[in-house]
Design a protein around this motif. Sequence first.
Motif, PDB file in Angstrom:
ATOM      1  N   LEU A 186       7.440 -68.538   4.936  1.00 46.31           N
ATOM      2  CA  LEU A 186       8.836 -68.826   4.687  1.00 46.31           C
ATOM      3  C   LEU A 186       9.848 -67.821   4.535  1.00 46.31           C
ATOM      4  O   LEU A 186      11.083 -68.041   4.384  1.00 46.31           O
ATOM      5  CB  LEU A 186       9.008 -69.553   3.195  1.00 46.31           C
ATOM      6  N   ASP A 187       9.459 -66.446   4.994  1.00 46.93           N
ATOM      7  CA  ASP A 187      10.308 -65.392   5.099  1.00 46.93           C
ATOM      8  C   ASP A 187      11.395 -65.770   6.141  1.00 46.93           C
ATOM      9  O   ASP A 187      11.065 -66.126   7.174  1.00 46.93           O
ATOM     10  CB  ASP A 187       9.610 -64.194   5.430  1.00 46.93           C
ATOM     11  N   GLY A 188      12.689 -65.497   5.707  1.00 52.17           N
ATOM     12  CA  GLY A 188      13.806 -65.699   6.541  1.00 52.17           C
ATOM     13  C   GLY A 188      14.438 -67.257   6.340  1.00 52.17           C
ATOM     14  O   GLY A 188      15.582 -67.427   6.823  1.00 52.17           O
ATOM     15  N   CYS A 189      13.748 -68.118   5.755  1.00 53.06           N
ATOM     16  CA  CYS A 189      14.063 -69.460   5.585  1.00 53.06           C
ATOM     17  C   CYS A 189      15.426 -69.653   4.741  1.00 53.06           C
ATOM     18  O   CYS A 189      15.609 -68.986   3.521  1.00 53.06           O
ATOM     19  CB  CYS A 189      12.978 -70.261   4.807  1.00 53.06           C
ATOM     20  N   GLN A 190      16.185 -70.408   5.280  1.00 60.26           N
ATOM     21  CA  GLN A 190      17.539 -70.525   4.598  1.00 60.26           C
ATOM     22  C   GLN A 190      17.518 -71.947   3.886  1.00 60.26           C
ATOM     23  O   GLN A 190      18.287 -71.986   2.854  1.00 60.26           O
ATOM     24  CB  GLN A 190      18.649 -70.441   5.582  1.00 60.26           C
ATOM     25  N   VAL A 200       3.266 -81.938  -8.349  1.00 61.08           N
ATOM     26  CA  VAL A 200       2.310 -80.902  -7.665  1.00 61.08           C
ATOM     27  C   VAL A 200       3.411 -79.963  -7.242  1.00 61.08           C
ATOM     28  O   VAL A 200       4.466 -80.190  -6.370  1.00 61.08           O
ATOM     29  CB  VAL A 200       1.788 -81.352  -6.265  1.00 61.08           C
ATOM     30  N   THR A 201       3.183 -78.731  -7.693  1.00 62.71           N
ATOM     31  CA  THR A 201       4.134 -77.451  -7.501  1.00 62.71           C
ATOM     32  C   THR A 201       3.712 -77.006  -6.239  1.00 62.71           C
ATOM     33  O   THR A 201       2.664 -76.455  -6.020  1.00 62.71           O
ATOM     34  CB  THR A 201       4.166 -76.558  -8.570  1.00 62.71           C
ATOM     35  N   LEU A 202       4.403 -76.990  -5.268  1.00 66.96           N
ATOM     36  CA  LEU A 202       4.485 -76.403  -3.711  1.00 66.96           C
ATOM     37  C   LEU A 202       4.920 -74.977  -3.715  1.00 66.96           C
ATOM     38  O   LEU A 202       4.633 -74.100  -2.790  1.00 66.96           O
ATOM     39  CB  LEU A 202       4.830 -77.379  -2.813  1.00 66.96           C
ATOM     40  N   LEU A 203       6.333 -74.800  -4.326  1.00 65.70           N
ATOM     41  CA  LEU A 203       6.805 -73.489  -4.226  1.00 65.70           C
ATOM     42  C   LEU A 203       6.995 -72.940  -5.605  1.00 65.70           C
ATOM     43  O   LEU A 203       7.998 -73.186  -6.343  1.00 65.70           O
ATOM     44  CB  LEU A 203       8.215 -73.602  -3.265  1.00 65.70           C
ATOM     45  N   PRO A 204       6.314 -72.040  -6.145  1.00 65.95           N
ATOM     46  CA  PRO A 204       6.216 -71.261  -7.378  1.00 65.95           C
ATOM     47  C   PRO A 204       7.597 -70.343  -7.329  1.00 65.95           C
ATOM     48  O   PRO A 204       8.211 -69.865  -6.178  1.00 65.95           O
ATOM     49  CB  PRO A 204       4.830 -70.779  -7.766  1.00 65.95           C
ATOM     50  N   LYS A 205       8.072 -70.274  -8.510  1.00 68.99           N
ATOM     51  CA  LYS A 205       9.292 -69.381  -8.794  1.00 68.99           C
ATOM     52  C   LYS A 205       8.858 -67.868  -8.273  1.00 68.99           C
ATOM     53  O   LYS A 205       9.856 -67.192  -7.477  1.00 68.99           O
ATOM     54  CB  LYS A 205       9.677 -69.255 -10.179  1.00 68.99           C
ATOM     55  N   SER A 206       7.702 -67.653  -8.358  1.00 66.89           N
ATOM     56  CA  SER A 206       7.307 -65.997  -8.002  1.00 66.89           C
ATOM     57  C   SER A 206       7.340 -65.923  -6.416  1.00 66.89           C
ATOM     58  O   SER A 206       7.710 -64.812  -5.950  1.00 66.89           O
ATOM     59  CB  SER A 206       5.867 -65.832  -8.269  1.00 66.89           C
ATOM     60  N   VAL A 207       7.389 -67.059  -5.840  1.00 61.81           N
ATOM     61  CA  VAL A 207       7.617 -66.803  -4.187  1.00 61.81           C
ATOM     62  C   VAL A 207       8.894 -67.190  -3.727  1.00 61.81           C
ATOM     63  O   VAL A 207       9.583 -66.537  -2.979  1.00 61.81           O
ATOM     64  CB  VAL A 207       6.405 -67.934  -3.561  1.00 61.81           C
ATOM     65  N   ARG A 208       9.549 -67.960  -4.620  1.00 57.27           N
ATOM     66  CA  ARG A 208      10.740 -68.646  -4.268  1.00 57.27           C
ATOM     67  C   ARG A 208      11.903 -67.482  -4.242  1.00 57.27           C
ATOM     68  O   ARG A 208      12.739 -67.150  -3.479  1.00 57.27           O
ATOM     69  CB  ARG A 208      11.226 -69.740  -5.002  1.00 57.27           C
ATOM     70  N   THR A 209      11.747 -66.591  -5.307  1.00 53.00           N
ATOM     71  CA  THR A 209      12.502 -65.544  -5.739  1.00 53.00           C
ATOM     72  C   THR A 209      12.281 -64.406  -4.872  1.00 53.00           C
ATOM     73  O   THR A 209      13.502 -63.504  -4.625  1.00 53.00           O
ATOM     74  CB  THR A 209      12.714 -65.013  -7.140  1.00 53.00           C
ATOM     75  N   THR A 210      11.551 -64.458  -3.798  1.00 51.21           N
ATOM     76  CA  THR A 210      11.213 -63.236  -2.946  1.00 51.21           C
ATOM     77  C   THR A 210      12.085 -63.803  -1.535  1.00 51.21           C
ATOM     78  O   THR A 210      11.998 -62.653  -0.688  1.00 51.21           O
ATOM     79  CB  THR A 210       9.926 -62.946  -2.743  1.00 51.21           C
ATOM     80  N   LEU A 211      12.637 -64.964  -1.731  1.00 55.69           N
ATOM     81  CA  LEU A 211      13.144 -65.598  -0.325  1.00 55.69           C
ATOM     82  C   LEU A 211      14.433 -65.059  -0.191  1.00 55.69           C
ATOM     83  O   LEU A 211      15.339 -65.857  -0.577  1.00 55.69           O
ATOM     84  CB  LEU A 211      12.942 -66.797   0.038  1.00 55.69           C
ATOM     85  N   SER A 212      14.987 -63.903   0.150  1.00 50.09           N
ATOM     86  CA  SER A 212      16.322 -63.289   0.147  1.00 50.09           C
ATOM     87  C   SER A 212      17.197 -64.275   1.095  1.00 50.09           C
ATOM     88  O   SER A 212      18.310 -64.161   0.422  1.00 50.09           O
ATOM     89  CB  SER A 212      16.382 -61.904   0.543  1.00 50.09           C
ATOM     90  N   ASP A 213      17.032 -65.002   1.884  1.00 47.55           N
ATOM     91  CA  ASP A 213      17.683 -65.532   2.892  1.00 47.55           C
ATOM     92  C   ASP A 213      17.853 -67.132   2.462  1.00 47.55           C
ATOM     93  O   ASP A 213      18.813 -67.748   3.152  1.00 47.55           O
ATOM     94  CB  ASP A 213      17.357 -65.534   4.383  1.00 47.55           C
ATOM     95  N   LEU A 214      17.284 -67.555   1.358  1.00 52.02           N
ATOM     96  CA  LEU A 214      17.309 -68.768   0.805  1.00 52.02           C
ATOM     97  C   LEU A 214      18.678 -69.071   0.355  1.00 52.02           C
ATOM     98  O   LEU A 214      19.305 -68.664  -0.432  1.00 52.02           O
ATOM     99  CB  LEU A 214      16.332 -69.181   0.004  1.00 52.02           C
ATOM    100  N   ARG A 215      19.248 -70.174   0.995  1.00 45.56           N
ATOM    101  CA  ARG A 215      20.661 -70.735   0.339  1.00 45.56           C
ATOM    102  C   ARG A 215      20.664 -72.073  -0.127  1.00 45.56           C
ATOM    103  O   ARG A 215      21.549 -72.335  -1.214  1.00 45.56           O
ATOM    104  CB  ARG A 215      21.613 -70.764   1.851  1.00 45.56           C
TER     105      ARG A 215
END
Length: 287
Positions: A186-190, A200-215
């Motif tokens: 998911l790196d680079g995903c906006q 069912v949690t598919l995207l934990p906060k620990s991963v989500r907060t590393t995605l700097s391009d996410l808008r």
Amino acid sequence: MKTILLQLDTDPQPSVFDAVVAVDAGVDHLFRHGNVAPEQVRDLVYGGLFTRGPQDLKHTAVFIGGTDVARAEALLRAAKDAFFGPFRVSVLLDPNGANTTAAAAVLSAKAGFGGSLEGVKAAVLAATGPVGQRVARLLARQGAAVTVSSRKLDRAEAVARAIGEATGASLTPLAGVDADAMAEGLDGCQLIVSAGSAGVTLLPKSVRTTLSDLRVMIDLNAVPPLGIEGIEVHDRDADRDGVRTWGAIGVGGLKMKIHARAIRAMFEANDRILDAEEVFAIGEALG
């Protein structure tokens, strides 16, 4: 002339939800049939075709629903095969709310990006499910670069291939087997849309907060724990850690408006087949 909606459902008991929306949308008479098999569709449809003249058939329509999406799609094919010449009626396919939900999700995403998804790097989590596939398909048609995620790579590859063949787009498959794989894929995903099963949690906060391009994030699961950790079910263009977010209920209001408008649209002509793209266009016209 009174409007008649023939509700064909794959489940033993036809959906009460779909029936209520039809009544609230103004349908005069609702004929509900459950546990419908493809081989039964022709005679049911014929009952609607041969009781009114061709000039009056726009007052009759068919809604196909149920929880078995693949079977519902088979019912749609059978209904289309039953039509000939001027003897046809409009049909809306929305099993499990897949088309109306997907349309509302993609329209919400479009709003989050100022009205255009062209070139947006997007990912759909649980993209192999009925809603996920339609979200991915609509995103691809809007010009987004789409990654489709599944627990199993072969399933993600199959969905990417099928949607690519339908849209001419090139989709990227992702096996989200663990946090590291998700973070890398998911790196680079906006834009991320979660369309997984309830609870069912598919995207934990620990991963989500590393995605700097996410808008923009959209979660279509209303049952806790949600698919994207940190989103609230009522979010409607809320700000979560600097990201615009929509939860299931936040998307649901638009989904209901699209559903009701699609019901009414069937009675404007007798030859409309409303699948994902057509339902999306109806949603766009709502403004």
